[in-house]
Every structure is written in structure tokens, then in C-alpha cells.
Scaffold this motif. Structure first.
Motif, PDB file in Angstrom:
ATOM      1  N   ILE A  21       0.837  -1.199   0.000  1.00 18.83           N
ATOM      2  CA  ILE A  21       0.000   0.000   0.000  1.00 18.83           C
ATOM      3  C   ILE A  21       0.872   1.249   0.000  1.00 18.83           C
ATOM      4  N   LEU A  22       1.977   1.220   0.759  1.00 19.54           N
ATOM      5  CA  LEU A  22       2.901   2.364   0.763  1.00 19.54           C
ATOM      6  C   LEU A  22       3.527   2.577  -0.615  1.00 19.54           C
ATOM      7  N   LYS A  23       3.751   1.498  -1.356  1.00 15.82           N
ATOM      8  CA  LYS A  23       4.289   1.612  -2.718  1.00 15.82           C
ATOM      9  C   LYS A  23       3.226   2.123  -3.684  1.00 15.82           C
ATOM     10  N   LEU A  24       1.986   1.793  -3.424  1.00 15.78           N
ATOM     11  CA  LEU A  24       0.878   2.175  -4.289  1.00 15.78           C
ATOM     12  C   LEU A  24       0.536   3.655  -4.165  1.00 15.78           C
ATOM     13  N   GLN A  25       0.591   4.185  -2.967  1.00 17.34           N
ATOM     14  CA  GLN A  25       0.158   5.563  -2.706  1.00 17.34           C
ATOM     15  C   GLN A  25       0.840   6.603  -3.597  1.00 17.34           C
ATOM     16  N   PRO A  26       2.151   6.564  -3.785  1.00 17.11           N
ATOM     17  CA  PRO A  26       2.777   7.597  -4.639  1.00 17.11           C
ATOM     18  C   PRO A  26       2.371   7.525  -6.111  1.00 17.11           C
ATOM     19  N   LEU A  27       1.800   6.408  -6.529  1.00 14.56           N
ATOM     20  CA  LEU A  27       1.383   6.258  -7.919  1.00 14.56           C
ATOM     21  C   LEU A  27       0.040   6.910  -8.208  1.00 14.56           C
ATOM     22  N   LEU A  28      -0.655   7.324  -7.170  1.00 14.84           N
ATOM     23  CA  LEU A  28      -1.985   7.914  -7.316  1.00 14.84           C
ATOM     24  C   LEU A  28      -1.879   9.429  -7.260  1.00 14.84           C
ATOM     25  N   PRO A  29      -2.164  10.096  -8.371  1.00  9.55           N
ATOM     26  CA  PRO A  29      -1.995  11.549  -8.429  1.00  9.55           C
ATOM     27  C   PRO A  29      -2.751  12.291  -7.327  1.00  9.55           C
ATOM     28  N   GLN A  30      -3.971  11.870  -7.022  1.00  6.10           N
ATOM     29  CA  GLN A  30      -4.774  12.591  -6.045  1.00  6.10           C
ATOM     30  C   GLN A  30      -4.267  12.397  -4.614  1.00  6.10           C
ATOM     31  N   LEU A  31      -3.449  11.379  -4.354  1.00  2.56           N
ATOM     32  CA  LEU A  31      -2.892  11.157  -3.018  1.00  2.56           C
ATOM     33  C   LEU A  31      -1.430  11.555  -2.934  1.00  2.56           C
ATOM     34  N   ASN A  32      -0.866  11.929  -4.034  1.00  2.00           N
ATOM     35  CA  ASN A  32       0.567  12.204  -4.101  1.00  2.00           C
ATOM     36  C   ASN A  32       0.904  13.654  -3.786  1.00  2.00           C
ATOM     37  N   GLN A  33      -0.079  14.467  -3.436  1.00  2.00           N
ATOM     38  CA  GLN A  33       0.182  15.880  -3.190  1.00  2.00           C
ATOM     39  C   GLN A  33       0.899  16.088  -1.863  1.00  2.00           C
ATOM     40  N   GLY A  34       0.474  15.438  -0.809  1.00  5.04           N
ATOM     41  CA  GLY A  34       1.174  15.509   0.467  1.00  5.04           C
ATOM     42  C   GLY A  34       2.055  14.298   0.603  1.00  5.04           C
ATOM     43  N   ARG A  35       3.250  14.367   0.088  1.00  8.83           N
ATOM     44  CA  ARG A  35       4.117  13.195  -0.038  1.00  8.83           C
ATOM     45  C   ARG A  35       4.339  12.447   1.271  1.00  8.83           C
ATOM     46  N   ASN A  36       4.472  13.166   2.359  1.00  9.34           N
ATOM     47  CA  ASN A  36       4.749  12.496   3.622  1.00  9.34           C
ATOM     48  C   ASN A  36       3.485  12.222   4.428  1.00  9.34           C
ATOM     49  N   ALA A  37       2.345  12.626   3.905  1.00 10.93           N
ATOM     50  CA  ALA A  37       1.091  12.427   4.624  1.00 10.93           C
ATOM     51  C   ALA A  37       0.724  10.949   4.615  1.00 10.93           C
ATOM     52  N   ARG A  38       0.365  10.462   5.749  1.00  8.79           N
ATOM     53  CA  ARG A  38      -0.047   9.065   5.884  1.00  8.79           C
ATOM     54  C   ARG A  38      -1.545   8.976   5.594  1.00  8.79           C
ATOM     55  N   VAL A  39      -1.919   8.082   4.708  1.00 11.63           N
ATOM     56  CA  VAL A  39      -3.313   7.911   4.302  1.00 11.63           C
ATOM     57  C   VAL A  39      -3.713   6.481   4.662  1.00 11.63           C
ATOM     58  N   SER A  40      -4.957   6.299   5.046  1.00 15.15           N
ATOM     59  CA  SER A  40      -5.410   4.956   5.433  1.00 15.15           C
ATOM     60  C   SER A  40      -5.354   4.001   4.240  1.00 15.15           C
ATOM     61  N   ALA A  41      -5.174   2.735   4.566  1.00 17.34           N
ATOM     62  CA  ALA A  41      -5.128   1.701   3.530  1.00 17.34           C
ATOM     63  C   ALA A  41      -6.433   1.666   2.747  1.00 17.34           C
ATOM     64  N   THR A  42      -7.535   1.865   3.438  1.00 18.85           N
ATOM     65  CA  THR A  42      -8.839   1.870   2.781  1.00 18.85           C
ATOM     66  C   THR A  42      -8.913   2.968   1.730  1.00 18.85           C
ATOM     67  N   LYS A  43      -8.446   4.154   2.091  1.00 20.74           N
ATOM     68  CA  LYS A  43      -8.478   5.281   1.152  1.00 20.74           C
ATOM     69  C   LYS A  43      -7.574   5.000  -0.048  1.00 20.74           C
ATOM     70  N   VAL A  44      -6.392   4.455   0.198  1.00 18.14           N
ATOM     71  CA  VAL A  44      -5.467   4.139  -0.903  1.00 18.14           C
ATOM     72  C   VAL A  44      -6.109   3.131  -1.850  1.00 18.14           C
ATOM     73  N   LEU A  45      -6.723   2.094  -1.313  1.00 19.60           N
ATOM     74  CA  LEU A  45      -7.338   1.076  -2.158  1.00 19.60           C
ATOM     75  C   LEU A  45      -8.550   1.618  -2.907  1.00 19.60           C
ATOM     76  N   ASN A  46      -9.365   2.433  -2.240  1.00 20.61           N
ATOM     77  CA  ASN A  46     -10.508   3.057  -2.922  1.00 20.61           C
ATOM     78  C   ASN A  46     -10.046   3.982  -4.043  1.00 20.61           C
ATOM     79  N   GLU A  47      -9.052   4.805  -3.763  1.00 22.56           N
ATOM     80  CA  GLU A  47      -8.531   5.719  -4.781  1.00 22.56           C
ATOM     81  C   GLU A  47      -7.886   4.960  -5.927  1.00 22.56           C
ATOM     82  N   THR A  48      -7.246   3.836  -5.624  1.00 20.58           N
ATOM     83  CA  THR A  48      -6.650   3.003  -6.676  1.00 20.58           C
ATOM     84  C   THR A  48      -7.737   2.487  -7.611  1.00 20.58           C
ATOM     85  N   CYS A  49      -8.820   1.979  -7.051  1.00 22.23           N
ATOM     86  CA  CYS A  49      -9.933   1.480  -7.872  1.00 22.23           C
ATOM     87  C   CYS A  49     -10.527   2.592  -8.726  1.00 22.23           C
ATOM     88  N   ASN A  50     -10.737   3.761  -8.114  1.00 21.82           N
ATOM     89  CA  ASN A  50     -11.286   4.898  -8.862  1.00 21.82           C
ATOM     90  C   ASN A  50     -10.345   5.332  -9.985  1.00 21.82           C
TER      91      ASN A  50
END
Length: 89
Positions: A21-50
């Protein structure tokens, strides 16, 4: 028969999932704005699907537009086949 120990060796751990999930997060443009911000796994997976759905929609749209362009062009079947082959690469 399968070795019970081999199943344990193939089991994905929570740490493995978190690392993925940590590897996936930087690949998502909408989550990549706050590079050091920790995002929940659920949000990362939902954003990945979207994101995958949006990309698929863009691919479908571009394919349709390309198809319309090819039909409106006066090209030979050889040229059309060449274009198709180039696009499939």
C-alpha cells in the motif's frame, strides 16, 4: 499432498500488505500531493480502484475517437493494418 509449511511460506502478512500500500500511494496523483502524509489503507485502495476506472474510461474514449478517425480517413487496408499493429505495441 501439499506440505502444510509451504502454505505458511506463501501467506501474505499484514506487513507485506502495508508495504504494498505504501508503494501504491505515490502512484496515485490525487494522493501524491502531500508526499509524507499518511493515508489509510482503505483510502489508498478506494482511490486506486477509482483511478483505474478513470484510466479505463479514458482508454475507451480514446479508442472510440481513434476508431472514428480511422473510419473517416481515406486510407488503404494496409495502412489501417499498419496503424492497428503500431497501436497494439
Amino acid at each position: 499432498m501439499s506440505n502444510p509449511g509451504s502454505r505458511a511460506a506463501n501467506k501474505i502478512t499484514d506487513d507485506d500488505i502495508n508495504a504494498l500500500i505504501l508503494k501504491l500511494q505515490p502512484l496515485l496523483p490525487q494522493l501524491n500531493q502531500g508526499r509524507n502524509a499518511r493515508v489509510s489503507a482503505t483510502k489508498v485502495l478506494n482511490e486506486t480502484c477509482n483511478y483505474i476506472r478513470r484510466l479505463q474510461s479514458e482508454v475507451d474514449d480514446l479508442s472510440e475517437r481513434l476508431s472514428q478517425c480511422l473510419h473517416s480517413m481515406d486510407i488503404t487496408s494496409f495502412e489501417a493494418e499498419t496503424l492497428r499493429n503500431l497501436l497494439q505495441q
